[in-house]
Motif scaffolding. Structure first.
Motif, short mmCIF file in Angstrom:
data_model
loop_
_atom_site.label_atom_id
_atom_site.label_comp_id
_atom_site.label_asym_id
_atom_site.label_seq_id
_atom_site.Cartn_x
_atom_site.Cartn_y
_atom_site.Cartn_z
N GLU A 43 0.64 -1.37 -0.50
CA GLU A 43 0.02 -0.02 -0.15
C GLU A 43 0.88 1.19 0.03
O GLU A 43 0.81 2.79 -0.43
N GLU A 44 2.00 1.38 0.53
CA GLU A 44 2.69 2.25 0.92
C GLU A 44 3.65 2.24 -0.58
O GLU A 44 3.60 3.91 -1.15
N ARG A 46 2.08 1.86 -3.86
CA ARG A 46 0.67 2.21 -4.75
C ARG A 46 0.84 3.75 -4.31
O ARG A 46 0.22 5.23 -5.36
N TYR A 47 0.89 4.38 -2.58
CA TYR A 47 1.03 5.15 -2.64
C TYR A 47 2.12 6.64 -3.13
O TYR A 47 1.74 7.58 -3.75
N TYR A 48 2.97 5.66 -2.92
CA TYR A 48 4.43 6.46 -3.53
C TYR A 48 3.93 7.08 -5.11
O TYR A 48 4.94 7.91 -5.99
#
Length: 67
Positions: A43-44, A46-48
Motif C-alpha cells: 500500500e505504501e 501504491r501511495y508513492y
C-alpha cells in the motif's frame, strides 16, 4: 525526487523480504503478521505511485500496463 525514489525502493524490497521471512515462520500467527506487514508495504508503494503522479513525476499513460 531522490527521497521519493529511495522510499519507494525501500518499500518495494520490504514486500518480498517480509513474504520470505513470514514463509519461514512456523506459527500461523507469525506468518500472518509478516504477510500483513507486506501488505502495508504494498500500500505504501501504491501511495508513492499516486504521489508521483500528483507531483507531475509520472504521466497517467505510464501507469497503465501495455498489452
Amino acid at each position: 525526487m531522490y527521497g521519493l525514489t529511495s522510499q519507494f525502493r525501500r518499500a518495494a524490497v520490504s514486500i518480498a523480504a517480509n513474504i520470505a521471512e513470514g514463509f519461514k515462520k512456523r506459527g500461523k500467527k507469525d506468518n500472518g503478521r509478516f504477510m500483513n506487514i507486506s501488505q502495508g508495504s504494498l500500500e505504501e508503494c501504491r501511495y508513492y505511485i499516486i504521489l508521483s503522479k500528483d507531483l507531475g513525476y509520472l504521466e497517467e499513460s505510464e501507469l497503465i500496463p501495455k498489452t
